[in-house]
Motif scaffolding. Structure first.
Motif, short mmCIF file in Angstrom:
data_model
loop_
_atom_site.label_atom_id
_atom_site.label_comp_id
_atom_site.label_asym_id
_atom_site.label_seq_id
_atom_site.Cartn_x
_atom_site.Cartn_y
_atom_site.Cartn_z
N HIS A 136 0.83 -1.22 0.00
CA HIS A 136 0.00 0.00 0.00
C HIS A 136 0.87 1.26 0.00
O HIS A 136 0.46 2.30 0.50
N HIS A 195 -1.20 3.04 -5.37
CA HIS A 195 -1.43 1.60 -5.33
C HIS A 195 -2.91 1.29 -5.52
O HIS A 195 -3.75 2.19 -5.50
N ASP A 213 -6.07 -1.38 -4.20
CA ASP A 213 -6.54 -2.36 -3.22
C ASP A 213 -7.37 -3.42 -3.93
O ASP A 213 -8.26 -3.08 -4.72
N HIS A 243 -8.38 -7.27 0.39
CA HIS A 243 -7.90 -6.34 1.43
C HIS A 243 -8.85 -6.26 2.63
O HIS A 243 -8.43 -6.25 3.78
N GLU A 300 -5.46 4.34 -4.61
CA GLU A 300 -5.15 5.36 -3.60
C GLU A 300 -3.76 5.94 -3.90
O GLU A 300 -2.94 5.31 -4.56
ZN LIG Z 1 -4.59 0.63 0.23
#
Ligand SMILES: [Zn+2]
Length: 206
Positions: free
Chosen positions: A47, A51, A53, A57, A171
């Motif tokens: 992360h 990145h 997810d 996750h 993110e």
């Molecule tokens: Zn993340």
């Protein structure tokens, strides 16, 4: 055609989530040209910086990165400007952009966040009503320019709502130089077995 790099630079002193020192990547030189070739090694959280997810996750039994179809990681994207929004982005905020949010698109939220500079503990995030709205539009992925998509929500409902519908979450994007509008987005992950996330190189093309 213009290409925009919307990825954060990876370095040992880059901003990381909650500024935790153990989350900073470690990069070491393992060999130099004098010894034959330049070679380096990186140790980093999946992360780190820009990145994506995967459902795994936060969802028990959710898909891991290497099992997700590659067409989830690129496609038609819309950048929505929420730089005047403080705190969080809600379903009502997103409804104002309803006509720009198309099925199967990638929705990128440009906020006041500046993840390339500092970790802001009060970063603007996507509130759960905003996540519900986006999930109802059957989008492919959502992205945000914070190092996280949510904070201060017990049980991380924003992650659960989106990842529960197999909507990927990008993110740590750098949208500081990107204007609101339509683009093509690319953000492919590394093919890491059983991974809950992956660093990506994210790019917009217009
Ligand atoms: Zn993340």
């Amino acid at each position: 055609m213009k290409t925009y790099d919307i990825s954060l630079e990876i370095s040992e002193n880059m901003p990381v989530y909650k500024d935790k020192p153990e989350k900073k990547p470690k990069i070491s030189i393992t060999r130099t040209l004098k010894e034959g070739t330049n070679e380096a090694r990186i140790e980093a959280d999946l992360h780190t910086g820009t990145h994506v997810d995967s459902p795994y996750h936060t969802i028990s039994g959710g898909k891991t990165i290497e099992k997700i179809s590659l067409d989830k990681f690129f496609g038609n994207a819309v950048v929505l400007d929420f730089t005047k929004t403080k705190g969080c982005i809600t379903g009502n905020d997103l409804k104002k952009h309803s006509s720009s949010i198309k099925k199967n698109s990638i929705v990128l939220l440009k906020t006041r966040n500046k993840p390339m500079k500092i970790f802001d503990f009060n970063f603007t995030y996507l509130e759960k009503s905003g996540a519900k709205f986006l999930a109802s539009r059957k989008i492919k992925a959502v992205g945000i320019d914070g190092l996280g998509v949510e904070r201060a929500q017990e049980g991380h409902p924003t992650h659960n709502i989106l990842l529960g519908k197999n909507i990927l979450i990008f993110e740590g994007l750098d949208l500081s130089k990107i204007k609101e509008g339509s683009y093509t987005f690319y953000g492919f992950p590394l093919k890491i077995k059983n991974a809950d996330a992956s660093l990506v190189r994210a790019v917009l093309i217009r």
